[in-house]
Enzyme design. Structure first.
Site, PDB file in Angstrom:
ATOM      1  CD  GLU A   1      -2.754  -0.664   2.756  1.00 56.29           C
ATOM      2  OE1 GLU A   1      -2.593   0.391   3.411  1.00 56.29           O
ATOM      3  OE2 GLU A   1      -3.513  -1.573   3.105  1.00 56.29           O
TER       4      GLU A   1
ATOM      5  CD  GLU B   1     -12.026   1.391   0.885  1.00 58.12           C
ATOM      6  OE1 GLU B   1     -12.413   0.399   1.520  1.00 58.12           O
ATOM      7  OE2 GLU B   1     -10.824   1.631   0.657  1.00 58.12           O
TER       8      GLU B   1
ATOM      9  CE  LYS C   1     -10.197   2.063   5.449  1.00 55.71           C
ATOM     10  NZ  LYS C   1      -8.846   1.931   4.854  1.00 55.71           N
TER      11      LYS C   1
ATOM     12  CD  GLU D   1      -7.566   5.592   7.539  1.00 58.39           C
ATOM     13  OE1 GLU D   1      -7.966   4.606   6.897  1.00 58.39           O
ATOM     14  OE2 GLU D   1      -6.363   5.816   7.769  1.00 58.39           O
TER      15      GLU D   1
END
Ligand SMILES: *[C@@H]1O[C@H](CO)[C@@H](O)[C@H](O)[C@H]1NC(C)=O
Ligand SMILES: *[C@@H]1O[C@H](CO)[C@@H](O)[C@H](O)[C@H]1NC(C)=O
Length: 426
Positions: free
Chosen positions: A265, A319, A322, A328
Site C-alpha cells: 500500500e 470508501e 471507513k 481514511e
C-alpha cells in the site's frame, strides 16, 4: 469481417513489438478496498482498473463477486485472509477448505497469485493475533502444497511501516526490538517459500506528524535537493524510496538481505480533517501522479537500482464507511460513481481507431527517441496526441505493455482503450 481484420492487424503489431520488447513490465497494482455502501458492481470496476493501466489488484478479502467478474481479464490478484480468520487456520482442514473455496475455485480463470494473511497484524500489539500469524501462514501454505497450487500462489502478510524502529537514514533501518522475535520466523518462512515481504508505506503519515521538519516536495516526489544517507552515501530525492530502503536495511540486519520487498500500500488522501496537514486534492494528485510516473520509468531505489518497484496504490475508491479521520475515507483515485476523484493526468479513455498502417505504429511503440508528433499520426493505428506524448516519454514501455495486455483480453475487438500517462511537468 471488419472486426476480424482489425484484430488480425493488431495481433500482428503486437507480435512484432512484443518481440522487440519481451516482457517489459513496470506494472501498477491497485488496492480494491470495499468498506463502503455505494461502490459500483465489480463488472463496472473492470474498466476503471484498466483505465489506470493497473494489471494487478489487491483485495482485503476474497470477494466472490469480484473474483468472478475479473475472470479471463488477465488481471492478477492478491486475495486477503481477514485478521478474524487467523486462529482457525491453525487447523489444516479449515485451511484447506479456505483455499479450496476462496482460491482454487477461481483458478485458472482468475489469476490469483498471492494470499495475504491478515493486514498489519504485528503493529496491533495483540499477542494472540501475533501468535497466530505464522501458524496461519504455514497452514495456508501447507494447503496450497497439498492442492498442488504452491508453485503459482504464494503466501505472505502485509506489515505497517511502524514495524520499523528506525527508518532514517535508510542505511540505519531496523525492526522494533520487541517484534524481532516474531518477525524473524516469518522472514524465514519467506526465504523458504520464495514469497515477498510486504510493507504498507505512507510518506503522508511522516509529513502529517511533522510538517515543519519534513519537506513537502521530498514526500511528493517533486523536484528538491534531497538528502544524502551519511553511511551509504546514497542520495534520496523522495521519501518513499528512503522508506523502502530502510526496510531493506532492517531485513539485512536480521540476515535476510535477499528477500524481495513489495509495497502493498501507498497513497495520499485528497481530503482530511483540519489537523491533517497535507491532505489536499493538489497533494494527492502530485503524489499519485508522480508515483505512477516513477513506476512506469521502472526506477529502482538507490539500494536496489535494478529491481522493479512492485507497488500497489491505495486505493481504487474513496470508501465512505471507513472509521477514523476524514483522510481514511478519501484515498481513492475514483469516487464511488466511477468518476476520477481528481485529474491524475492518467487518461485511459482514449481509443485507438482502425485507420492506419501497422509498420508506423510498431515504429512508434519501439522508438524511444523523441519524434515530432506529425510523424506518428498516419499509421494503421491513429494514436491520440496524449498517447504520443507518453510514447515519446519514458513511459513508452508502459504504454506498449498495456496495449499488449489489453489485446490479449479483447473479446470483441472493436476499439482498444489504452492507458496514457501524461507526465506531470511535461
Ligand atoms: C505498540 O507498541 C509499540 C511499542 O511498545 C508502541 O510504540 C505503539 O504505539 C503501540 N501501538 C499501538 C497501536 O498500540
Ligand atoms: C481523457 O481524455 C478525454 C478525450 O481526450 C477527455 O475528454 C477527458 O476529459 C479526459 N479525462 C481525464 C480524466 O483526463
Amino acid at each position: 469481417m471488419e472486426h476480424s481484420r482489425f484484430y488480425y492487424h493488431v495481433s500482428l503489431i503486437l507480435s512484432i513489438s512484443g518481440f522487440v520488447f519481451p516482457v517489459m513490465v513496470g506494472s501498477i497494482g491497485i488496492n480494491y478496498g470495499q468498506i463502503a455502501n455505494n461502490l459500483p458492481t465489480p463488472d463496472n470496476v473492470i474498466p476503471l482498473v484498466k483505465s489506470i493501466g493497473a494489471t494487478k489488484v489487491k483485495l482485503y478479502d476474497a470477494d466472490p463477486r469480484v473474483l468472478k467478474a475479473f475472470a479471463n481479464t488477465g488481471v492478477e490478484f492478491i486475495v486477503g485472509l481477514g485478521n478474524e480468520y487467523l486462529s482457525k487456520m491453525r487447523d489444516p482442514d479449515k485451511a484447506q477448505a479456505w483455499v479450496k473455496a476462496n482460491v482454487q475455485a477461481y483458478l485458472p480463470a482468475t489469476k490469483i497469485t498471492c494470499i495475504t494473511i491478515g493486514n498489519e497484524i504485528l503493529t496491533f500489539n495483540d499477542t494472540s493475533l501475533t501468535d497466530n500469524l505464522l501458524p496461519a501462514m504455514q497452514g495456508i501454505q501447507t494447503a496450497l502444497v497439498n492442492l498442488g497450487l504452491d508453485k503459482q500462489v504464494s503466501v505472505t502478510t502485509a506489515h505497517s511501516l511502524a514495524v520499523l524502529e528506525v527508518s532514517f537514514p535508510p542505511s540505519a533501518g531496523s525492526f522494533r526490538k520487541d517484534l524481532v522475535g516474531s518477525i524473524t520466523p516469518i522472514l524465514n518462512f519467506h526465504a523458504k517459500t520464495n514469497s515477498p515481504f510486504l510493507i504498507n508505506a505512507y510518506p503522508f503519515f511522516a509529513f502529517k506528524s511533522n510538517p515543519k521538519q519534513v519537506s513537502l516536495d521530498f514526500v511528493l516526489f517533486q523536484p528538491n535537493q534531497g538528502v544524502v544517507d551519511p553511511k551509504s552515501n546514497f542520495h534520496y530525492d523522495n521519501m518513499l524510496f528512503a522508506q523502502i530502503d530502510a526496510v531493506y536495511s532492517a531485513l539485512a540486519s536480521l540476515g535476510y538481505s535477499k528477500l524481495p520487498v513489495h509495497i502493498s500500500e501507498t497513497g495520499w488522501p485528497s481530503k482530511g480533517d483540519e489537523d491533517e496537514v497535507g491532505a489536499t486534492l493538489e497533494n494527492a494528485k502530485k503524489y499519485n501522479g508522480n508515483l505512477f510516473k516513477t513506476i512506469c520509468q521502472r526506477k529502482g531505489t538507490p539500494m536496489r537500482p535494478n529491481t522493479d518497484l512492485n507497488i500497489y496504490v491505495f486505493a481504487l475508491f474513496n470508501e465512505n464507511m471507513k472509521p477514523g479521520p476524514t483522510s481514511e475515507r478519501n484515498y481513492g483515485l475514483f469516487k464511488p460513481d466511477g468518476s476520477p476523484a481528481y485529474l491524475l493526468g492518467i487518461n485511459g479513455t482514449d481509443a485507438i481507431s482502425t485507420n492506419s498502417t501497422p509498420t508506423t505504429a510498431t515504429t512508434t511503440t519501439t522508438t524511444p527517441a523523441p519524434r515530432s508528433p506529425e510523424s506518428t499520426s498516419t499509421g494503421y493505428l491513429s494514436i491520440s496526441a496524449a498517447v504520443k506524448q507518453a510514447i515519446q516519454s519514458n513511459c513508452f514501455r508502459f504504454v506498449h505493455v498495456w496495449i499488449y495486455w489489453k489485446m490479449e483480453q479483447l473479446q470483441r475487438p472493436t476499439t482498444v482503450s489504452i492507458a496514457v500517462v501524461e507526465l506531470p511537468g511535461l
